[in-house]
Scaffold this active site. Structure first.
Site, short mmCIF file in Angstrom:
data_model
loop_
_atom_site.label_atom_id
_atom_site.label_comp_id
_atom_site.label_asym_id
_atom_site.label_seq_id
_atom_site.Cartn_x
_atom_site.Cartn_y
_atom_site.Cartn_z
N PHE A 377 45.53 36.75 37.45
CA PHE A 377 46.16 35.75 38.33
C PHE A 377 45.52 35.57 39.40
O PHE A 377 46.34 35.76 40.67
CB PHE A 377 47.68 36.21 38.29
CG PHE A 377 48.63 37.46 37.38
CD1 PHE A 377 48.29 35.69 36.30
CD2 PHE A 377 48.83 38.75 36.89
CE1 PHE A 377 49.15 36.38 34.84
CE2 PHE A 377 48.95 38.79 35.54
CZ PHE A 377 49.67 37.35 34.78
N CYS A 378 44.32 35.98 39.58
CA CYS A 378 43.50 35.55 40.12
C CYS A 378 43.92 37.17 41.21
O CYS A 378 43.75 36.84 43.23
CB CYS A 378 43.45 34.46 41.42
SG CYS A 378 43.21 32.84 40.62
N ALA A 379 43.44 38.00 40.47
CA ALA A 379 44.11 39.86 41.08
C ALA A 379 43.38 40.55 40.52
O ALA A 379 44.01 40.89 40.22
CB ALA A 379 45.74 39.62 41.86
#
Length: 461
Positions: A377-379
């Site tokens: 999740f781009c994290a």
């Protein structure tokens, strides 16, 4: 609320869990094919990645399109209409987040674009937490910045933030409003107070917060907020940076070009000798702006603003239902950063023992017509810490248009997966799990077929 928006939303409203009416989402009830040859209504639980347009937002854009023309400096009627629409949208977005009277609203492509724009205006060091979306982690890498590891509790994290700011001069604290992995909300007013006591400002990544909770930057003491239209049911390519004018008025223009200047003098040898830049917002909006995108964003803000209390109650009931369902499913482990977070929006990530996240997502889509997100999740730092597993996690996210049936279908499908496994065979192709010999028509609109992926499973801001 403008009449066109109010009428369109009222005409297409749907009932919530509390009996109130919310504006309809395009694509609600869309029939989607399953690998067994049947079709079911689409259960879209991937709203945290990108939300479909509200029906009334699409109607507002369609009403504008016959008038579409370049804005500012145009004497033609259509240009005048579009200029008025753009500037009205700017005021609407400012009101939506509780902007101060002297704040500026700069239209951007999305939250990532807004944070990168602000990065060029910060006159000093930036501090952020390690739980952030990559947009907030990476925007500051061109200057002085540091990352603070979030502690086990919110209270301890705030203590560490206070200590870090006391130890190192800092111009800006960058934090998420609501985690795009777990949905947990930070106490923004308290963080703003801590930052201001240390002589720093605060910017809030509101990509996940703004669609789910009211944001009031004046009341909370927030200096800047960044948000995305495509998270706010206005997926027409516009976002915004809203906040204090002084840094933006003196910063190097984000893009150099038409619209960002007041005057250019050309020397005799043909070189540009001197440029007088416009103040913000135009200083950072060079080129022809995305007027339909700005109008769509404003329409979504108006529509949400009119129903926010009912929307929050609806989401809260569904979120509690989903949390209980996930907790009660054997082999499913929900993810949390802090258990003392003051609030949580409808974003729930989890892992399923013995099943890669990508396989779970493919199974839910192919066999149950349920859309979720899988990966990190781009994290990446946060998901790696919470899962300890290179496969990442699965994320289900709720919002306008989500129903109790959608939540119950997801929980039932997970119980079936844990008990019996998938009914179809799956394989990894270009880094993504897909059904073997997938019989579904993946190009129903005739746009050229699905593009081959390379395993990218993030979610843009």
């Amino acid at each position: 609320m403008p009449t066109l928006i109010a009428d369109a939303c009222a005409a297409t409203a749907t009932a919530t869990t509390t009996g109130a009416a919310l504006p309809a989402v395009l694509g609600a009830g869309l029939p989607v094919p399953l690998v067994d040859g049947t079709t079911v209504p689409h259960a879209n639980l991937d709203l945290a990645a990108s939300a479909p347009a509200l029906t009334c937002v699409a109607d507002r854009v369609n009403a504008l399109l016959p008038y579409h023309a370049s804005v500012h400096r145009g004497a033609g009627y259509a240009s005048t209409v579009c200029t008025a629409a753009l500037e009205a949208a700017r005021r609407t977005v400012g009101r939506f987040v509780g902007a101060r009277t002297d704040d500026v609203v700069v239209f951007t492509r999305n939250t990532t674009d807004a944070l990168n724009l602000l990065a060029g205006a910060v006159p000093g060091s930036v501090l952020c937490l390690d739980v952030e979306h990559h947009a907030t982690l990476l925007a500051w890498r061109g200057g002085s910045h540091r990352v603070l590891r979030a502690a086990a509790t919110v209270d301890s994290t705030l203590d560490d933030l206070r200590d870090s700011l006391a130890a190192t001069p800092t111009a800006l604290v960058a934090v998420t409003g609501a985690s795009n992995v777990t949905g947990e909300v930070l106490p923004l007013a308290e963080i703003a107070r801590i930052a201001h006591e240390a002589g720093a400002r605060i910017v809030v990544d509101a990509a996940q917060l703004a669609p789910h909770r009211r944001v009031d930057i004046e009341a909370a003491g927030i200096d800047y907020v960044a948000l995305s239209g495509h998270k706010l049911y206005a997926p027409f390519g516009s976002g915004a940076l809203i906040g204090r004018r002084d840094w933006l008025d003196v910063a190097t223009p984000y893009l150099a070009g038409g619209g960002a200047v007041q005057h250019v003098e050309v020397a005799g040898d043909g070189t540009a000798a001197e440029v007088s830049w416009a103040p913000a917002p135009h200083r950072h909006e060079a080129g022809t702006p995305n007027v339909p995108g700005a109008v769509a964003l404003a329409a979504a803000c108006d529509a949400l603003d009119a129903v926010f209390d009912d929307a929050v109650a609806h989401e809260h009931a569904l979120s509690e239902r989903l949390a209980a369902g996930l907790e009660g499913c054997p082999g499913v482990r929900p993810l949390r950063i802090w258990h003392d977070a003051p609030d949580r929006v409808g974003v729930h990530s989890f892992v399923v023992d013995g099943h890669p996240a990508g396989l779970v997502a493919a199974y839910l889509s192919a066999e149950h017509g349920i859309s979720v997100r899988d990966g990190k999740f781009c994290a990446h730092p946060l998901v790696d810490r919470l899962t300890g597993w290179a496969e990442g996690a699965v994320r289900a996210s709720l919002g306008l248009g989500t129903t109790e049936s959608d939540v119950d279908r997801l929980v039932a499908a997970l119980h079936e997966l844990v008990a019996d496994g998938p009914r179809w065979d799956y394989e990894v192709v270009d880094g993504r799990w897909v059904p073997v010999e997938d019989p579904r028509d993946l190009d129903p609109l005739g746009f050229g077929g699905p593009a081959g992926g390379a395993g990218h499973s993030g979610c843009g801001h």
